[in-house]
Design a protein around this motif. Sequence first.
Motif, PDB file in Angstrom:
ATOM      1  N   ALA A  11     -40.784 -99.584   4.584  1.00 30.98           N
ATOM      2  CA  ALA A  11     -41.078-100.305   5.813  1.00 30.98           C
ATOM      3  C   ALA A  11     -41.762 -99.399   6.846  1.00 30.98           C
ATOM      4  CB  ALA A  11     -39.796-100.887   6.398  1.00 30.98           C
ATOM      5  N   ASP A  12     -41.705 -98.085   6.647  1.00 28.91           N
ATOM      6  CA  ASP A  12     -42.352 -97.134   7.567  1.00 28.91           C
ATOM      7  C   ASP A  12     -43.837 -96.939   7.271  1.00 28.91           C
ATOM      8  OD1 ASP A  12     -40.092 -96.578   9.081  1.00 28.91           O
ATOM      9  OD2 ASP A  12     -39.486 -94.904   7.812  1.00 28.91           O
ATOM     10  N   LEU A  35     -38.702 -96.201  -5.222  1.00 30.98           N
ATOM     11  CA  LEU A  35     -39.004 -94.970  -5.958  1.00 30.98           C
ATOM     12  C   LEU A  35     -40.501 -94.690  -6.003  1.00 30.98           C
ATOM     13  CD1 LEU A  35     -36.429 -95.300  -8.853  1.00 30.98           C
ATOM     14  CD2 LEU A  35     -36.328 -93.700  -6.929  1.00 30.98           C
ATOM     15  N   LEU A  36     -41.311 -95.725  -6.223  1.00 26.20           N
ATOM     16  CA  LEU A  36     -42.764 -95.529  -6.260  1.00 26.20           C
ATOM     17  C   LEU A  36     -43.306 -95.092  -4.903  1.00 26.20           C
ATOM     18  CD1 LEU A  36     -43.955 -98.486  -8.526  1.00 26.20           C
ATOM     19  CD2 LEU A  36     -43.603 -96.075  -9.148  1.00 26.20           C
ATOM     20  N   TYR A  37     -42.554 -95.388  -3.837  1.00 28.47           N
ATOM     21  CA  TYR A  37     -42.940 -94.944  -2.486  1.00 28.47           C
ATOM     22  C   TYR A  37     -42.716 -93.441  -2.298  1.00 28.47           C
ATOM     23  CZ  TYR A  37     -43.678 -95.257   2.563  1.00 28.47           C
ATOM     24  OH  TYR A  37     -44.170 -95.100   3.833  1.00 28.47           O
ATOM     25  N   HIS A  38     -42.192 -92.783  -3.302  1.00 29.58           N
ATOM     26  CA  HIS A  38     -41.978 -91.335  -3.277  1.00 29.58           C
ATOM     27  C   HIS A  38     -42.922 -90.599  -4.229  1.00 29.58           C
ATOM     28  CE1 HIS A  38     -38.266 -92.795  -1.466  1.00 29.58           C
ATOM     29  NE2 HIS A  38     -38.087 -91.585  -0.971  1.00 29.58           N
ATOM     30  N   ILE A  66     -43.767 -83.172   7.788  1.00 28.82           N
ATOM     31  CA  ILE A  66     -42.906 -84.319   8.053  1.00 28.82           C
ATOM     32  C   ILE A  66     -43.598 -85.565   7.505  1.00 28.82           C
ATOM     33  CG2 ILE A  66     -41.694 -85.668   9.817  1.00 28.82           C
ATOM     34  CD1 ILE A  66     -40.832 -82.738   9.811  1.00 28.82           C
ATOM     35  N   LEU A  67     -42.856 -86.351   6.759  1.00 35.03           N
ATOM     36  CA  LEU A  67     -43.364 -87.613   6.227  1.00 35.03           C
ATOM     37  C   LEU A  67     -42.842 -88.751   7.088  1.00 35.03           C
ATOM     38  CD1 LEU A  67     -42.738 -86.958   2.419  1.00 35.03           C
ATOM     39  CD2 LEU A  67     -44.765 -86.398   3.787  1.00 35.03           C
ATOM     40  N   ASN A  68     -43.736 -89.653   7.477  1.00 35.13           N
ATOM     41  CA  ASN A  68     -43.411 -90.811   8.312  1.00 35.13           C
ATOM     42  C   ASN A  68     -42.730 -90.405   9.621  1.00 35.13           C
ATOM     43  OD1 ASN A  68     -44.608 -92.561   6.537  1.00 35.13           O
ATOM     44  ND2 ASN A  68     -42.718 -93.061   5.470  1.00 35.13           N
ATOM     45  N   LEU A  69     -43.360 -89.470  10.306  1.00 31.60           N
ATOM     46  CA  LEU A  69     -42.864 -88.994  11.606  1.00 31.60           C
ATOM     47  C   LEU A  69     -42.563 -90.182  12.515  1.00 31.60           C
ATOM     48  CD1 LEU A  69     -42.378 -86.487  13.414  1.00 31.60           C
ATOM     49  CD2 LEU A  69     -44.760 -86.700  14.155  1.00 31.60           C
ATOM     50  N   ASN A  70     -41.391 -90.157  13.115  1.00 31.51           N
ATOM     51  CA  ASN A  70     -40.906 -91.196  14.028  1.00 31.51           C
ATOM     52  C   ASN A  70     -40.657 -92.544  13.351  1.00 31.51           C
ATOM     53  OD1 ASN A  70     -41.012 -89.393  16.244  1.00 31.51           O
ATOM     54  ND2 ASN A  70     -43.189 -89.835  16.503  1.00 31.51           N
ATOM     55  N   GLY A  71     -40.594 -92.559  12.043  1.00 31.05           N
ATOM     56  CA  GLY A  71     -40.280 -93.798  11.330  1.00 31.05           C
ATOM     57  C   GLY A  71     -38.778 -94.011  11.263  1.00 31.05           C
ATOM     58  N   ASN A  72     -38.385 -95.086  10.589  1.00 24.87           N
ATOM     59  CA  ASN A  72     -36.956 -95.366  10.408  1.00 24.87           C
ATOM     60  C   ASN A  72     -36.248 -94.204   9.706  1.00 24.87           C
ATOM     61  OD1 ASN A  72     -37.043 -98.033  11.471  1.00 24.87           O
ATOM     62  ND2 ASN A  72     -37.888 -98.751   9.532  1.00 24.87           N
ATOM     63  N   VAL A  88     -51.773 -92.433  -0.130  1.00 23.86           N
ATOM     64  CA  VAL A  88     -51.396 -93.664  -0.817  1.00 23.86           C
ATOM     65  C   VAL A  88     -50.414 -93.325  -1.929  1.00 23.86           C
ATOM     66  CG1 VAL A  88     -52.211 -95.648  -2.142  1.00 23.86           C
ATOM     67  CG2 VAL A  88     -53.636 -94.699  -0.313  1.00 23.86           C
ATOM     68  N   MET A  89     -49.279 -94.004  -1.909  1.00 21.10           N
ATOM     69  CA  MET A  89     -48.234 -93.779  -2.891  1.00 21.10           C
ATOM     70  C   MET A  89     -48.418 -94.745  -4.065  1.00 21.10           C
ATOM     71  SD  MET A  89     -47.094 -91.388  -1.114  1.00 21.10           S
ATOM     72  CE  MET A  89     -45.593 -90.784  -1.827  1.00 21.10           C
ATOM     73  N   LEU A  90     -47.628 -94.579  -5.122  1.00 26.72           N
ATOM     74  CA  LEU A  90     -47.776 -95.410  -6.321  1.00 26.72           C
ATOM     75  C   LEU A  90     -47.439 -96.886  -6.099  1.00 26.72           C
ATOM     76  CD1 LEU A  90     -46.664 -93.192  -9.331  1.00 26.72           C
ATOM     77  CD2 LEU A  90     -48.867 -94.288  -8.956  1.00 26.72           C
ATOM     78  N   ASN A  91     -46.760 -97.233  -5.017  1.00 25.14           N
ATOM     79  CA  ASN A  91     -46.517 -98.648  -4.735  1.00 25.14           C
ATOM     80  C   ASN A  91     -47.604 -99.227  -3.827  1.00 25.14           C
ATOM     81  OD1 ASN A  91     -45.822 -97.541  -2.275  1.00 25.14           O
ATOM     82  ND2 ASN A  91     -43.910 -98.675  -2.073  1.00 25.14           N
ATOM     83  N   ALA A  92     -48.695 -98.479  -3.629  1.00 22.81           N
ATOM     84  CA  ALA A  92     -49.867 -98.882  -2.847  1.00 22.81           C
ATOM     85  C   ALA A  92     -49.631 -98.869  -1.339  1.00 22.81           C
ATOM     86  CB  ALA A  92     -50.414-100.235  -3.304  1.00 22.81           C
ATOM     87  N   LEU A  93     -48.498 -98.389  -0.892  1.00 28.35           N
ATOM     88  CA  LEU A  93     -48.253 -98.223   0.541  1.00 28.35           C
ATOM     89  C   LEU A  93     -48.564 -96.781   0.935  1.00 28.35           C
ATOM     90  CD1 LEU A  93     -44.904-100.210   0.927  1.00 28.35           C
ATOM     91  CD2 LEU A  93     -47.222-100.970   1.536  1.00 28.35           C
ATOM     92  N   ASN A  94     -48.756 -96.571   2.222  1.00 29.53           N
ATOM     93  CA  ASN A  94     -49.098 -95.239   2.724  1.00 29.53           C
ATOM     94  C   ASN A  94     -47.885 -94.502   3.272  1.00 29.53           C
ATOM     95  OD1 ASN A  94     -51.899 -95.443   2.266  1.00 29.53           O
ATOM     96  ND2 ASN A  94     -52.125 -96.660   4.123  1.00 29.53           N
ATOM     97  N   VAL A  95     -47.913 -93.192   3.103  1.00 21.82           N
ATOM     98  CA  VAL A  95     -46.951 -92.302   3.753  1.00 21.82           C
ATOM     99  C   VAL A  95     -47.752 -91.446   4.725  1.00 21.82           C
ATOM    100  CG1 VAL A  95     -45.527 -90.233   3.409  1.00 21.82           C
ATOM    101  CG2 VAL A  95     -45.208 -92.196   1.938  1.00 21.82           C
TER     102      VAL A  95
END
Length: 183
Positions: free
Chosen positions: A180-181, A107-110, A147-153, A130-137
């Motif tokens: 994971a993307d 959820l924090l990745y959103h 498009i978010l995470n183009l060509n990702g899972n 940078v999203m709230l879980n400290a990962l990037n989109v």
Amino acid sequence: MKHTNHKVGTLVLAILLSVSLLACSDGDDHAPVSSEPTLNIVETAVDDGRFTTLVAALQAAELDDDLSGTGPFTVFAPTDDAFDLLPVGTVTALLEPDNKATLIDLLLYHMIDAEVPASDAIALDGTSAVMLNALNVRIDVVNDDMILNLNGNREAMVTVTDIECTNGVIHVIDAVLDPADSP
């Protein structure tokens, strides 16, 4: 006699029209129409009706109170249809208490801990946020579509932008993002 009936008919029509216009008037023809949002992000998601799974997930993760706070926040909100695209049983498993940490991370990745209108997000074309879980989109603009995470899972297209809330903004997406993307 025909002439008198026509005048009476016209008079009755004029009176009915006047009464109708008065009934529609609020008495203050010069009052500005408020476009200020009145609901926070969680209330807006509940009121909208397309986000029942997201709201249930926020409640299970105990993030609903946080997203009801002052913010500002940006939420890339997957619709119920987006959650339905996940493998069968995924949502049920995520909502189990044993998987709360995974659900929170998802959820924090959103979410972004700032209000990012679509115009600012589009300006990030080819970069990441940078999203709230400290990962990037990753954010890409392709043929006027964000498009978010183009060509990702699980790449997601933003289908509706800038749903204003009292504590931020919601952008509707058509897929659930996969941490994971993260680039």
